[in-house]
Design a protein around this motif. Structure first.
Motif, PDB file in Angstrom:
ATOM      1  N   PRO A 115       0.826  -1.209   0.000  1.00 53.33           N
ATOM      2  CA  PRO A 115       0.000   0.000   0.000  1.00 53.33           C
ATOM      3  C   PRO A 115       0.863   1.263   0.000  1.00 53.33           C
ATOM      4  CG  PRO A 115      -0.715  -1.542   1.702  1.00 53.33           C
ATOM      5  CD  PRO A 115       0.591  -2.047   1.183  1.00 53.33           C
ATOM      6  N   ALA A 116       0.391   2.297  -0.679  1.00 50.28           N
ATOM      7  CA  ALA A 116       1.146   3.551  -0.765  1.00 50.28           C
ATOM      8  C   ALA A 116       1.326   4.193   0.604  1.00 50.28           C
ATOM      9  CB  ALA A 116       0.427   4.512  -1.709  1.00 50.28           C
ATOM     10  N   ASP A 117       0.392   3.942   1.531  1.00 48.16           N
ATOM     11  CA  ASP A 117       0.447   4.579   2.852  1.00 48.16           C
ATOM     12  C   ASP A 117       1.024   3.654   3.924  1.00 48.16           C
ATOM     13  OD1 ASP A 117      -1.623   2.761   2.936  1.00 48.16           O
ATOM     14  OD2 ASP A 117      -3.060   4.128   3.875  1.00 48.16           O
ATOM     15  N   TYR A 118       1.682   2.576   3.514  1.00 47.91           N
ATOM     16  CA  TYR A 118       2.207   1.612   4.485  1.00 47.91           C
ATOM     17  C   TYR A 118       3.325   2.211   5.334  1.00 47.91           C
ATOM     18  CZ  TYR A 118       4.718  -2.375   6.418  1.00 47.91           C
ATOM     19  OH  TYR A 118       5.356  -3.247   7.261  1.00 47.91           O
ATOM     20  N   LEU A 119       3.221   2.066   6.637  1.00 44.41           N
ATOM     21  CA  LEU A 119       4.260   2.503   7.565  1.00 44.41           C
ATOM     22  C   LEU A 119       4.765   1.274   8.319  1.00 44.41           C
ATOM     23  CD1 LEU A 119       2.671   5.749   9.075  1.00 44.41           C
ATOM     24  CD2 LEU A 119       4.572   5.592   7.445  1.00 44.41           C
ATOM     25  N   PRO A 120       6.024   0.878   8.114  1.00 47.69           N
ATOM     26  CA  PRO A 120       6.551  -0.282   8.836  1.00 47.69           C
ATOM     27  C   PRO A 120       6.612  -0.008  10.335  1.00 47.69           C
ATOM     28  CG  PRO A 120       8.302   0.827   7.616  1.00 47.69           C
ATOM     29  CD  PRO A 120       7.013   1.495   7.223  1.00 47.69           C
ATOM     30  N   LEU A 121       6.658  -1.086  11.109  1.00 44.14           N
ATOM     31  CA  LEU A 121       6.646  -0.968  12.557  1.00 44.14           C
ATOM     32  C   LEU A 121       8.051  -0.893  13.166  1.00 44.14           C
ATOM     33  CD1 LEU A 121       3.796  -3.519  13.342  1.00 44.14           C
ATOM     34  CD2 LEU A 121       3.689  -1.021  13.493  1.00 44.14           C
ATOM     35  N   ASP A 122       9.061  -0.687  12.338  1.00 42.71           N
ATOM     36  CA  ASP A 122      10.443  -0.669  12.825  1.00 42.71           C
ATOM     37  C   ASP A 122      10.639   0.305  13.986  1.00 42.71           C
ATOM     38  OD1 ASP A 122      10.335  -1.952  10.321  1.00 42.71           O
ATOM     39  OD2 ASP A 122      12.422  -1.490   9.903  1.00 42.71           O
ATOM     40  N   GLY A 123      10.090   1.497  13.885  1.00 39.85           N
ATOM     41  CA  GLY A 123      10.260   2.499  14.937  1.00 39.85           C
ATOM     42  C   GLY A 123       9.661   2.037  16.257  1.00 39.85           C
ATOM     43  N   PHE A 124       8.500   1.425  16.182  1.00 44.21           N
ATOM     44  CA  PHE A 124       7.847   0.894  17.385  1.00 44.21           C
ATOM     45  C   PHE A 124       8.706  -0.191  18.023  1.00 44.21           C
ATOM     46  CE2 PHE A 124       5.117  -2.640  18.908  1.00 44.21           C
ATOM     47  CZ  PHE A 124       4.630  -2.052  20.063  1.00 44.21           C
ATOM     48  N   TRP A 125       9.197  -1.118  17.202  1.00 40.89           N
ATOM     49  CA  TRP A 125      10.018  -2.210  17.736  1.00 40.89           C
ATOM     50  C   TRP A 125      11.317  -1.691  18.352  1.00 40.89           C
ATOM     51  CZ3 TRP A 125       9.017  -4.837  12.460  1.00 40.89           C
ATOM     52  CH2 TRP A 125       7.756  -5.449  12.469  1.00 40.89           C
ATOM     53  N   LYS A 126      11.927  -0.689  17.708  1.00 36.46           N
ATOM     54  CA  LYS A 126      13.172  -0.127  18.251  1.00 36.46           C
ATOM     55  C   LYS A 126      12.926   0.550  19.594  1.00 36.46           C
ATOM     56  CE  LYS A 126      15.526   0.324  13.812  1.00 36.46           C
ATOM     57  NZ  LYS A 126      15.943   1.224  12.716  1.00 36.46           N
ATOM     58  N   LYS A 127      11.774   1.228  19.742  1.00 34.70           N
ATOM     59  CA  LYS A 127      11.432   1.840  21.027  1.00 34.70           C
ATOM     60  C   LYS A 127      11.271   0.784  22.115  1.00 34.70           C
ATOM     61  CE  LYS A 127       9.120   5.990  19.309  1.00 34.70           C
ATOM     62  NZ  LYS A 127       7.820   6.665  19.134  1.00 34.70           N
TER      63      LYS A 127
END
Length: 196
Positions: free
Chosen positions: A149-161
Motif C-alpha cells: 500500500p502507498a500509505d504503508y508505515l513499517p513498525l520498525d520504529g515501534f520495535w526499536k522503542k
C-alpha cells in the motif's frame, strides 16, 4: 470501547484458539504477509503452539469479542525452521523466548495494545525464568512489491522503542501461499532481538 487485556495459559489458551485462528486469517491476509490461509492449517499450527510448555497468549477483548491476540513460547519448543538460524549463530535455544504473531483488528489499533502485547509476553518470559533474550521475526518484502500500500508505515520504529533490533544474518525461511499466487512460495523472515 471497553478494552481488556488478559494473559492466558493452559486450558484458557486452548479455549481461544478458534478466535486466534480467525484473527490470523483476517490480519495476515493484509500487507505485508499477504497470507492466503485456511482454518485447517491454522487449527494444526495453533494446536502445536498451544501444546508447547511455557506457551502464552495475550488477548485483547472489546466486551465479549476477542479483537486481538499475541502469542509466545520458548524457542526450543518452536518450529525447526525458526530454531535453525539461532543454532547456526551459536545461540542457546533454551535461553531464547520467541514472540510469535501479534494480530489486531484495524478497528482497534492505536490504543496501546501493541505495547500491552509485548509487555505481557516479556513478563511471561521473566516469570518462567532462564531466558536471556526475547525475539520475533518479520517477513522481508521488496520495496517495489506491487501489493504494498502507498500509505504503508513499517513498525520498525515501534520495535526499536521496545528495545529490539534486527540481527544481521539471523534469517529463517517459511513457506505459505500469498493472496496473489497459485501455490506456496518461500519467504524470508528477519529476526529482531532484545536482552531480557
Amino acid at each position: 470501547m471497553a478494552l481488556e487485556v488478559k494473559s492466558l495459559t493452559g486450558q484458557q489458551l486452548h479455549d481461544v484458539l478458534p478466535a486466534l485462528a480467525r484473527l490470523r486469517i483476517i490480519v495476515f491476509r493484509d500487507w505485508p504477509y499477504l497470507y492466503d490461509g485456511t482454518l485447517e492449517y491454522e487449527e494444526k499450527y495453533l494446536a502445536q503452539f498451544a501444546a508447547a510448555p511455557g506457551a502464552v497468549c495475550i488477548i485483547a477483548q472489546d466486551g465479549d469479542e476477542i479483537v486481538g491476540a499475541s502469542t509466545a513460547a520458548p524457542m526450543i519448543e518452536h518450529a525447526d525452521e525458526f530454531a535453525e538460524p539461532f543454532e547456526k549463530a551459536g545461540f542457546d535455544l533454551n535461553k531464547i523466548f520467541y514472540c510469535g504473531e501479534s494480530v489486531l483488528l484495524k478497528s482497534h489499533r492505536g490504543h496501546g495494545l501493541g505495547h500491552a502485547f509485548f509487555d505481557g509476553r516479556e513478563a511471561h518470559a521473566r516469570k518462567l525464568g532462564g531466558f536471556t533474550h526475547s525475539t520475533f521475526c518479520r517477513v522481508v518484502r521488496p520495496d517495489d512489491h506491487p501489493l504494498m500500500p502507498a500509505d504503508y508505515l513499517p513498525l520498525d520504529g515501534f520495535w526499536k522503542k521496545r528495545g529490539y533490533a534486527p540481527v544481521d544474518g539471523l534469517v529463517a525461511t517459511y513457506d505459505w501461499k500469498d493472496v496473489d499466487q497459485t501455490e506456496e512460495t518461500t519467504h524470508q523472515m528477519q529476526f529482531w532481538m532484545k536482552p531480557l
